[in-house]
Motif scaffolding. Structure first.
Motif, PDB file in Angstrom:
ATOM      1  N   THR A  62      36.518   8.945  41.858  1.00 33.71           N
ATOM      2  CA  THR A  62      36.752  10.125  42.690  1.00 33.71           C
ATOM      3  C   THR A  62      35.615  11.108  42.468  1.00 33.71           C
ATOM      4  O   THR A  62      34.866  11.020  41.493  1.00 33.71           O
ATOM      5  N   GLY A  63      35.502  12.076  43.382  1.00 32.81           N
ATOM      6  CA  GLY A  63      34.414  13.041  43.314  1.00 32.81           C
ATOM      7  C   GLY A  63      33.275  12.653  44.243  1.00 32.81           C
ATOM      8  O   GLY A  63      33.129  11.480  44.623  1.00 32.81           O
ATOM      9  N   VAL A  64      32.454  13.645  44.607  1.00 34.97           N
ATOM     10  CA  VAL A  64      31.393  13.457  45.597  1.00 34.97           C
ATOM     11  C   VAL A  64      30.139  14.191  45.135  1.00 34.97           C
ATOM     12  O   VAL A  64      30.226  15.282  44.554  1.00 34.97           O
ATOM     13  N   VAL A  65      28.976  13.589  45.417  1.00 33.06           N
ATOM     14  CA  VAL A  65      27.678  14.209  45.135  1.00 33.06           C
ATOM     15  C   VAL A  65      26.870  14.251  46.421  1.00 33.06           C
ATOM     16  O   VAL A  65      26.818  13.260  47.161  1.00 33.06           O
ATOM     17  N   VAL A  66      26.241  15.375  46.680  1.00 33.64           N
ATOM     18  CA  VAL A  66      25.394  15.554  47.862  1.00 33.64           C
ATOM     19  C   VAL A  66      24.063  16.159  47.412  1.00 33.64           C
ATOM     20  O   VAL A  66      24.047  17.117  46.627  1.00 33.64           O
ATOM     21  N   ASP A  67      22.962  15.604  47.908  1.00 37.39           N
ATOM     22  CA  ASP A  67      21.640  16.171  47.650  1.00 37.39           C
ATOM     23  C   ASP A  67      21.031  16.624  48.968  1.00 37.39           C
ATOM     24  O   ASP A  67      20.952  15.847  49.937  1.00 37.39           O
ATOM     25  N   LEU A  68      20.584  17.868  48.993  1.00 33.68           N
ATOM     26  CA  LEU A  68      19.956  18.446  50.175  1.00 33.68           C
ATOM     27  C   LEU A  68      18.641  19.117  49.774  1.00 33.68           C
ATOM     28  O   LEU A  68      18.444  19.479  48.606  1.00 33.68           O
ATOM     29  N   GLY A  69      17.754  19.299  50.758  1.00 41.82           N
ATOM     30  CA  GLY A  69      16.547  20.067  50.519  1.00 41.82           C
ATOM     31  C   GLY A  69      15.349  19.225  50.166  1.00 41.82           C
ATOM     32  O   GLY A  69      15.231  18.060  50.557  1.00 41.82           O
ATOM     33  N   THR A  71      12.455  16.979  48.536  1.00 38.17           N
ATOM     34  CA  THR A  71      12.490  15.728  47.772  1.00 38.17           C
ATOM     35  C   THR A  71      11.664  15.823  46.490  1.00 38.17           C
ATOM     36  O   THR A  71      11.918  15.093  45.536  1.00 38.17           O
ATOM     37  N   SER A  72      10.659  16.693  46.469  1.00 38.46           N
ATOM     38  CA  SER A  72       9.869  16.941  45.257  1.00 38.46           C
ATOM     39  C   SER A  72       9.904  18.440  44.987  1.00 38.46           C
ATOM     40  O   SER A  72       8.923  19.168  45.194  1.00 38.46           O
ATOM     41  N   PRO A  73      11.033  18.918  44.514  1.00 40.51           N
ATOM     42  CA  PRO A  73      11.242  20.375  44.450  1.00 40.51           C
ATOM     43  C   PRO A  73      10.533  21.041  43.285  1.00 40.51           C
ATOM     44  O   PRO A  73      10.237  20.414  42.258  1.00 40.51           O
ATOM     45  N   THR A  74      10.298  22.324  43.458  1.00 45.86           N
ATOM     46  CA  THR A  74       9.880  23.161  42.327  1.00 45.86           C
ATOM     47  C   THR A  74      11.092  23.807  41.671  1.00 45.86           C
ATOM     48  O   THR A  74      10.992  24.340  40.570  1.00 45.86           O
ATOM     49  N   LEU A  75      12.228  23.757  42.354  1.00 44.75           N
ATOM     50  CA  LEU A  75      13.480  24.287  41.806  1.00 44.75           C
ATOM     51  C   LEU A  75      14.635  23.441  42.332  1.00 44.75           C
ATOM     52  O   LEU A  75      14.739  23.202  43.531  1.00 44.75           O
ATOM     53  N   ARG A  76      15.475  22.977  41.412  1.00 42.57           N
ATOM     54  CA  ARG A  76      16.678  22.252  41.809  1.00 42.57           C
ATOM     55  C   ARG A  76      17.899  23.055  41.345  1.00 42.57           C
ATOM     56  O   ARG A  76      18.036  23.375  40.165  1.00 42.57           O
ATOM     57  N   VAL A  77      18.773  23.369  42.308  1.00 44.44           N
ATOM     58  CA  VAL A  77      19.943  24.201  42.051  1.00 44.44           C
ATOM     59  C   VAL A  77      21.198  23.342  42.171  1.00 44.44           C
ATOM     60  O   VAL A  77      21.355  22.593  43.134  1.00 44.44           O
ATOM     61  N   GLY A  78      22.102  23.453  41.203  1.00 50.10           N
ATOM     62  CA  GLY A  78      23.383  22.768  41.255  1.00 50.10           C
ATOM     63  C   GLY A  78      24.488  23.722  41.682  1.00 50.10           C
ATOM     64  O   GLY A  78      24.519  24.875  41.250  1.00 50.10           O
ATOM     65  N   LEU A  79      25.367  23.227  42.552  1.00 49.15           N
ATOM     66  CA  LEU A  79      26.546  23.985  42.976  1.00 49.15           C
ATOM     67  C   LEU A  79      27.751  23.101  42.711  1.00 49.15           C
ATOM     68  O   LEU A  79      27.827  21.982  43.214  1.00 49.15           O
ATOM     69  N   ARG A  80      28.699  23.578  41.943  1.00 49.72           N
ATOM     70  CA  ARG A  80      29.819  22.746  41.521  1.00 49.72           C
ATOM     71  C   ARG A  80      31.159  23.332  41.940  1.00 49.72           C
ATOM     72  O   ARG A  80      31.375  24.542  41.851  1.00 49.72           O
ATOM     73  N   ALA A  81      32.056  22.466  42.421  1.00 51.41           N
ATOM     74  CA  ALA A  81      33.449  22.828  42.690  1.00 51.41           C
ATOM     75  C   ALA A  81      34.339  21.740  42.108  1.00 51.41           C
ATOM     76  O   ALA A  81      33.971  20.563  42.084  1.00 51.41           O
ATOM     77  N   ASP A  82      35.523  22.126  41.622  1.00 54.02           N
ATOM     78  CA  ASP A  82      36.480  21.159  41.081  1.00 54.02           C
ATOM     79  C   ASP A  82      37.512  20.834  42.161  1.00 54.02           C
ATOM     80  O   ASP A  82      37.860  21.681  42.978  1.00 54.02           O
ATOM     81  N   ILE A  83      38.028  19.596  42.164  1.00 57.62           N
ATOM     82  CA  ILE A  83      38.822  19.134  43.308  1.00 57.62           C
ATOM     83  C   ILE A  83      40.249  18.748  42.951  1.00 57.62           C
ATOM     84  O   ILE A  83      41.028  18.409  43.846  1.00 57.62           O
ATOM     85  N   ASP A  84      40.636  18.796  41.684  1.00 54.41           N
ATOM     86  CA  ASP A  84      41.954  18.298  41.286  1.00 54.41           C
ATOM     87  C   ASP A  84      43.019  19.395  41.334  1.00 54.41           C
ATOM     88  O   ASP A  84      42.716  20.589  41.381  1.00 54.41           O
ATOM     89  N   ALA A 136      15.605  22.145  46.102  1.00 51.22           N
ATOM     90  CA  ALA A 136      16.600  21.083  46.280  1.00 51.22           C
ATOM     91  C   ALA A 136      17.942  21.606  45.798  1.00 51.22           C
ATOM     92  O   ALA A 136      18.009  22.414  44.858  1.00 51.22           O
ATOM     93  N   VAL A 137      19.011  21.149  46.431  1.00 47.43           N
ATOM     94  CA  VAL A 137      20.365  21.574  46.064  1.00 47.43           C
ATOM     95  C   VAL A 137      21.212  20.329  45.827  1.00 47.43           C
ATOM     96  O   VAL A 137      21.229  19.416  46.662  1.00 47.43           O
ATOM     97  N   ARG A 138      21.884  20.297  44.704  1.00 44.15           N
ATOM     98  CA  ARG A 138      22.828  19.211  44.403  1.00 44.15           C
ATOM     99  C   ARG A 138      24.239  19.801  44.379  1.00 44.15           C
ATOM    100  O   ARG A 138      24.553  20.671  43.556  1.00 44.15           O
ATOM    101  N   LEU A 139      25.071  19.335  45.289  1.00 49.67           N
ATOM    102  CA  LEU A 139      26.451  19.800  45.373  1.00 49.67           C
ATOM    103  C   LEU A 139      27.341  18.800  44.660  1.00 49.67           C
ATOM    104  O   LEU A 139      27.317  17.592  44.963  1.00 49.67           O
ATOM    105  N   LEU A 140      28.122  19.279  43.733  1.00 48.91           N
ATOM    106  CA  LEU A 140      28.967  18.442  42.884  1.00 48.91           C
ATOM    107  C   LEU A 140      30.434  18.774  43.135  1.00 48.91           C
ATOM    108  O   LEU A 140      30.907  19.837  42.747  1.00 48.91           O
ATOM    109  N   PHE A 141      31.119  17.858  43.800  1.00 43.70           N
ATOM    110  CA  PHE A 141      32.568  17.978  43.977  1.00 43.70           C
ATOM    111  C   PHE A 141      33.195  17.198  42.821  1.00 43.70           C
ATOM    112  O   PHE A 141      33.356  15.974  42.893  1.00 43.70           O
ATOM    113  N   GLN A 142      33.527  17.910  41.758  1.00 49.42           N
ATOM    114  CA  GLN A 142      33.873  17.277  40.491  1.00 49.42           C
ATOM    115  C   GLN A 142      35.372  17.042  40.335  1.00 49.42           C
ATOM    116  O   GLN A 142      36.171  17.952  40.565  1.00 49.42           O
ATOM    117  N   PRO A 143      35.768  15.853  39.907  1.00 45.12           N
ATOM    118  CA  PRO A 143      37.182  15.606  39.648  1.00 45.12           C
ATOM    119  C   PRO A 143      37.611  16.123  38.273  1.00 45.12           C
ATOM    120  O   PRO A 143      36.781  16.473  37.424  1.00 45.12           O
TER     121      PRO A 143
END
Length: 407
Positions: A62-69, A71-84, A136-143
């Protein structure tokens, strides 16, 4: 395009999806799933992302990961939400109340999930801006945030924050008004562990406790004495709080049982004191029960350290809050004794967790982990706009530099 213009642009996308997001949240709320069982929730997230043309991967079962923005970033930002959801019964009477008996979104994770979904839609619509800025942005839908150990460990094991420079999360705060986000540099939550003490001994008739090892009495001493003794062996600045949530021993009034246990949580404000608490707990349990001749087994499950917000993280979150909600929206907040496994994602890493106000101004005050929790649904869009704006604000706040112009 300056930071305010970017925030306005992603906010406009969220506004265009606001009705859909409320409907999505209500569907999640009606169909809650407990930790590690978020199968339907995961499917709903992936289907909506894929329908928007957003590539998504399953995190684990369970859980989902999305990468946007970029491909060779100078900054990678994580955004996390919990789903349970939580293993408790909803008592709101809402038309979209949980239809799964004994399971409810009583911590607002359905709001977090929906807000991050809204941010994904907005950031996807403005992916060219992310690429031009090298973000780059990594969205983390965390279980499984509500379990110990929590789903954050899956994120770590898969290396999904290894290349992330800064990571953000929001958490509903039903004691804070809609239109406010609680901010704090430094620790904002506490360490939280599970503690179970199981006693065994010779039982017998309650008329002759002197011929038994009066386990029920010994268990009562653990319940009453262990928290008190712990407070005398720790520096009070450690902020330790041991509270029992369940007691199980015997079943009839005239029989002293042969086994019983008490289980609860230990919460601590200080991370360094928390790291060495295990041996002290063992020593104190043995000392408390020693006069009664019972055998004691301590099960201490370390849960989470405190979430520690960094200055860079709060600078970015504060800038977004002021841009979206005005100066009055950015409000100081205290360190709580609640635990949050987002702590593992920001350990030795830049980041911040903000408290998203969900109380209708002038309305009743609710609390988390209660079956009567009601959230003002206007907070969904505020959360989505905040998440979507944070990658740009993090770039602007890095080192105090101005946001690079888009050409």
């Amino acid at each position: 395009m300056d930071l305010q213009s970017l925030i306005d642009a992603v906010s406009a996308v969220v506004t265009s999806h606001e009705g859909e997001l409320v409907a999505f949240r209500r569907d999640l709320h009606r169909n809650p799933e407990p930790s590690w069982q978020e199968v339907r929730t995961t499917r709903a997230i992936m289907e909506r992302l894929e329908s928007a043309g957003i590539p998504a991967e399953r995190l684990d079962q369970t859980g989902v990961v999305v990468d946007l923005g970029a491909t060779s970033p100078t900054l990678r930002v994580g955004l996390r939400a919990d789903i349970d959801a939580l293993p408790l019964t909803e008592r709101t009477g809402l038309p979209f109340a949980s239809r799964r008996k004994g399971t409810a979104h009583a911590c607002g994770h359905d709001v977090h999930t929906t807000a991050l979904l809204g941010a994904a839609l907005a950031l996807h619509a403005h992916e060219n801006e992310l690429r031009r800025l090298g973000v780059a942005v990594r969205l983390l839908f965390q279980p499984a945030e509500e379990s110990m150990p929590g789903g954050a460990h899956i994120v770590l094991e898969k290396g999904l924050v290894d290349d992330v420079d800064i990571v953000f999360a929001l958490h509903c705060d039903p004691r804070r008004d809609l239109g406010e986000i609680g901010l704090r540099v430094g620790p904002i939550t506490a360490a939280g562990d599970q503690v179970t003490v199981r006693l065994t001994g010779h039982g017998g008739h309650t008329s002759r406790p002197f011929l038994t090892e009066d386990l029920t009495f010994a268990l009562g001493k653990v319940i009453c004495d262990l928290p008190g003794v712990l407070s005398r062996r720790l520096d009070p600045r450690a902020g330790a709080l041991l509270v029992w949530g369940g007691v199980h021993a015997g079943g009839v009034p005239n029989v002293i049982p042969e086994s019983g246990e008490v289980t609860g949580t230990l919460r601590m404000l200080d991370a360094s004191a928390w790291q060495g608490i295990g041996p002290l707990l063992q020593e104190l349990v043995e000392a408390v029960v020693a006069p009664y001749g019972v055998e004691a087994e301590l099960r201490h499950v370390p849960g989470v350290p405190p979430v520690v917000n960094t200055q860079w993280g709060i600078d970015a979150l504060s800038a977004v809050t002021v841009a979206l909600l005005g100066n009055a929206g950015a409000v100081p907040t205290e360190q709580s004794l609640g635990g949050e496994d987002f702590a593992w994602l920001v350990m030795n890493r830049e980041g911040a967790l903000g408290r998203l106000g969900t109380r209708t101004p002038g309305g009743p005050t609710y609390d988390l982990h209660r079956g009567d929790l009601v959230i003002d649904e206007r907070a969904i869009a505020i959360g989505a706009r905040t998440y979507a704006s944070l990658p740009f604000a993090a770039l602007a706040a890095r080192g105090g530099a101005a946001l690079p112009p888009i050409v």
